[in-house]
Design an enzyme around this catalytic site. Structure first.
Site, short mmCIF file in Angstrom:
data_model
loop_
_atom_site.label_atom_id
_atom_site.label_comp_id
_atom_site.label_asym_id
_atom_site.label_seq_id
_atom_site.Cartn_x
_atom_site.Cartn_y
_atom_site.Cartn_z
N LYS A 167 -12.50 18.86 10.87
CA LYS A 167 -13.06 19.08 12.21
C LYS A 167 -13.28 20.58 12.40
O LYS A 167 -12.34 21.35 12.52
CB LYS A 167 -12.10 18.54 13.28
CG LYS A 167 -12.66 18.70 14.68
CD LYS A 167 -12.21 17.62 15.63
CE LYS A 167 -13.21 17.59 16.79
NZ LYS A 167 -13.01 16.53 17.73
N TRP B 51 -17.95 17.43 12.56
CA TRP B 51 -17.19 16.91 11.43
C TRP B 51 -17.85 17.33 10.12
O TRP B 51 -19.08 17.31 10.01
CB TRP B 51 -17.13 15.39 11.47
CG TRP B 51 -16.30 14.86 12.59
CD1 TRP B 51 -16.74 14.40 13.79
CD2 TRP B 51 -14.88 14.72 12.60
NE1 TRP B 51 -15.69 13.98 14.57
CE2 TRP B 51 -14.53 14.16 13.87
CE3 TRP B 51 -13.86 15.01 11.71
CZ2 TRP B 51 -13.22 13.89 14.23
CZ3 TRP B 51 -12.56 14.73 12.07
CH2 TRP B 51 -12.23 14.19 13.32
N THR C 279 0.86 -1.18 0.00
CA THR C 279 0.00 0.00 0.00
C THR C 279 0.89 1.22 0.00
O THR C 279 1.90 1.26 0.70
CB THR C 279 -0.89 0.05 1.25
OG1 THR C 279 -0.04 0.07 2.40
CG2 THR C 279 -1.80 -1.15 1.31
N GLU D 141 -5.71 -4.03 1.22
CA GLU D 141 -5.77 -5.00 2.31
C GLU D 141 -6.96 -5.95 2.19
O GLU D 141 -7.08 -6.91 2.95
CB GLU D 141 -5.86 -4.27 3.66
CG GLU D 141 -4.60 -3.52 4.07
CD GLU D 141 -4.54 -2.10 3.51
OE1 GLU D 141 -5.29 -1.80 2.54
OE2 GLU D 141 -3.76 -1.30 4.04
#
Lengths: 539, 539
Positions: A436, A441, A181, A327
């Site tokens: 934030k 959020w 990755t 993954e």
């Protein structure tokens, strides 16, 4: 009590052997770097791949050792996909878009024994060759130039072996492939796929509800095969006996559209930015391409704007949005509509198709909040965690990353997500991209996809920048379509119809392009660097 | 080197749990013995199935113990399909068409602990109850009659448990289900399916090239669920979230056609005799049914006459012929055309579709002759052998059957077959049905299917009878369509266009019906008994 069924391992060898017997006449079409198309049959592919496996054994490659490739998508890369595991070794696809230092780190960390590299990519190899120690370097010859000293010709290499050996009997849990990755923090991390995980992933992709690939499909592999197993489609195509078209280095929109038309493609794949480009080309030359059949477009990597899905539908491309990661082999969700939505409005259907799909069979998802597992209500958000038979249980030789797995073994994705009552996953942001603002959020992805729904906007990325009062506030970076016009006020008014006032970007800047990652996603870390000294105007 | 992937077992539990979260609104429709239709959702199915599992645990059923069912196809049978394995036990479906003595033998041999039985099937149970010793007998109530003493009501049984327990964590190789083959020689033999085999089989069936079942399918389960896992379709339907329609005891042609039309069925299944009946009904009432979509018909059990495939096509039914056995879970081959046959003539396509398909992924076939493995040339014939992850490795507690497996572990099917260069399997006959005439073999199946292509013939079976000069000679038993006429001379001339003179039946006799096995196949052993005293006329 044990069932009384045969102990038959799920291996790539079994896929390969069956395809050899059943599909010998099916075509594999590769575009060479000079633009020409080369056609071969599965029969030829199988003969050459057996020779590659044999030559690797002759070269002393041992069971479980890693063999690296640095290649575009073409038939020799496909030979490596099967020939290296067939030799009992592990295919390690190097990502040619990474920095040479990073490639060197990865090849050394994986302890790659041998490299197969396209001659047109030798300039990249030259940049990192002094930092690695492959025992041999095999070069796929395209341009006809003499090879640098010490390097070997791939055609000679495979011609040196008959292919007439019995592949080793592999256990299904043995390693077959490896991808790293390209994280933006820390060292790249290796994921080691077993035969079993790749086989089960292929079966899921061959499902009606998966990628819909069957023996009568023609698959255009736009997604780089050096990235996350090429999303698994090369394995699935060989398993089902689908025609496979490999575009080489030419993945510009016009070349893609040419292949789709000429090769009667039924399934293709790629990140949303690829298909944004395709739409731009179709709009630019409305009469030029007439695909014969609806093309199923498998898209992932980032969320497709709803406007993109709508635009593709108008041109006969049906986008299925799947979610996954390196993954997760990578496909972890299936896209598409639930059957109880058949009578829903068009708008509702597009909204559902823009979400990140529902979990594939045997993949389990959960959203973790500070107070435990979140309900599937489409509201509670937290970090997405995943488990299943094709999900990594750890990174390769990276004990410092142990905290990426929960104590009960689930993989922590680093994505902030919700799951709704129908099981649809919605990724709000990467943990690090979430903005934030004053204790709330804001999802950068939602703002980006809304902006890309404006007719004048080609691309948009939104980042959070430090703010003295609110902690962070959103900044939007917008690329307009050629010939289109829109100013900050236009776009802000457009967004105001969908977002609360405090969620709107404080500033919209216009740019010529948005930096990309090695796999075509927006590279927000670089954007944040570019705007690191940003000063908000006092409002 | 081991891959670094999660150790996630492939179990029916995982299929069940996912369907519960994703597909709670999908319908399951059951026809009760009185003909009425009952609708429930997956949500209700899941709640009831969890209660069944819980009640079985409360009843003391231990992991790996067998629980028998004697039931038609309806929702309670489906609850047993998942609830029994969910309890950690093994579902054992008893074939209600067998002789009661045989059912008793099977239940005792399997050591079934508990029986779940339809009240309408209690008359069968009464006939063998003294020969078995179930600890408890649970009766699914349909007709409202009071239960005989000592028997329990299924609804009370599942209502006694909340379903609120965690199912045991099963290993994928643990047993989940059991079926017995109703062989014509020796005792019935038990096949013990693992969770893994049923899961992989479901994935293969959900492939585009498998049964084509996806979330938007509506599946009519005509094949009895007491026979060979109902060909696996119930598992596949739950895995994909397809609508499932269960016809109860009413599997006559008109009831089947009613359900296909009313429930918008897209996939159904059944032996060829079922579909011969459907065609007869469609011909009798040409205006009565108008299916809305093409129905994919999965057919197996015996070879469909080409004329049947053609007739079904005319009515919007597309037959896919798959081959398999109880010992292969059962689907071992995929049907359909190879992609290089797209431009073949209609006749060639029908010929290919009449064959027994090509091996499913991870299933391997070989034809064994006296001189070893036969080439795939469509000519060399011998006994078909098979191996793969959903093929039995032995029968349950039947060491005397060890010779049904080759020394290298392949299962010997008892079928005489060829495989051609395209990988198509063709079953010529069961070993015991092949007719040996003067040192040459004659395929009874070929003669039957050719006879059934004659417009006056509804059904035909061909058997070999002892002959003083030729060892055996073929006798054809023919059932004519109502109102049609044909004599021996007509049919012999019809066959003579396709067969050599020595292959033609020496005699054709006309009958009102052909005896059937418990699963609807022609029962040739019985035919041979009927004609045991046959005397050939001297020719």
């Amino acid at each position: 009590m044990r069932g009384l069924m045969m102990d038959f391992p799920l291996t790539l060898t079994a896929i390969f052997n069956r395809a050899e017997r059943l599909f010998s006449k099916v075509e594999i079409v590769s575009r060479r770097p000079d633009g020409s198309l080369v056609r071969q049959t599965f029969g030829e592919f199988h003969r050459r791949t057996r020779r590659l496996a044999h030559a690797l054994r002759n070269a002393g490659i041992q069971r479980g050792e890693r063999v690296a490739t640095l290649m575009w998508n073409h038939s020799a890369q496909l030979e490596a996909y099967f020939g290296i595991p067939l030799a009992g070794a592990v295919l390690h696809t190097l990502n040619l878009r990474l920095h040479p230092n990073e490639i060197a780190f990865i090849a050394k960390h994986a302890d790659d024994q041998l490299l197969i590299v396209d001659d047109v990519l030798l300039p990249i190899y030259e940049k990192f060759k002094d930092k690695v120690n492959f025992k041999r370097v095999i070069v796929v010859p395209f341009c006809g130039n003499p090879l640098p000293a010490g390097l070997e010709n791939y055609e000679d290499f495979i011609a040196s072996a008959s292919g007439d050996i019995e592949p080793p009997q592999m256990e299904e849990n043995e390693a077959a492939a490896m991808c790293f990755t390209s994280g933006t923090t820390g060292n790249p991390k290796g994921v080691l796929y077993s035969h079993r995980s790749l086989v089960l992933h292929s079966l899921a992709e061959a499902m009606v509800d998966g990628c819909g690939i069957g023996h009568h499909s023609a698959v255009l592999q736009v997604t780089p095969m050096f990235h996350a197993n090429g999303w698994g489609l090369p394995y699935t195509a060989i398993m089902t006996g689908a025609k496979l078209v490999l575009p080489g280095p030419m993945v510009d929109s016009e070349s893609i559209l040419d292949l789709i038309e000429q090769e009667a493609i039924t399934v293709s794949c790629g990140v949303p930015t690829v298909w944004l480009g395709v739409i731009a080309a179709l709009e630019k030359y409305p009469e030029r391409w007439k695909p014969r059949r609806t093309v199923q477009v498998i898209s992932g990597g980032s969320a497709p704007p709803e406007s993109l899905i709508r635009a593709l539908d108008r041109y006969g491309f049906h986008l299925r949005h799947l979610w996954g990661m390196t993954e997760t082999t990578p496909v972890a969700t299936l896209g598409g509509l639930k059957s109880d939505m058949r009578d829903s409005s068009e708008d509702e259907k597009y909204r559902a198709r823009s979400k990140q799909g529902w979990p594939a069979p045997f993949v389990e998802l959960r959203v973790m909040t500070e107070s435990g597992v979140a309900p599937w209500d489409g509201k509670a958000y937290g970090e997405l965690e995943v488990r299943g038979p094709w999900v990594a249980s750890s990174y390769y030789e990276a004990p410092e990353t142990r905290n990426r797995w929960a104590e009960d073994g689930w993989f922590k994705t680093g994505d902030i997500a919700t799951i709704d009552a129908d099981g649809y996953l919605r990724i709000l942001d990467r943990t690090k991209d979430m903005i934030k603002s004053g204790g709330e959020w804001i999802s950068s992805v939602d703002l980006e996809n809304a902006l890309m729904g404006h007719p004048a906007v080609r691309e948009a990325a939104v980042i959070g920048l430090p703010h003295p009062k609110w902690q962070e506030r959103p900044l939007a970076v917008v690329v307009l379509k050629p010939g289109s016009e829109a100013n900050t006020g236009d776009l802000t008014r457009f967004l105001a119809a969908k977002f609360a006032k405090w969620q709107l970007p404080d500033e919209i800047v216009f740019a010529d392009e948005i930096p990309r990652t090695s796999v075509g996603k927006f590279l927000k870390a670089k954007l944040r660097d570019q705007y690191a000294d940003w000063k908000w105007e006092q409002k």
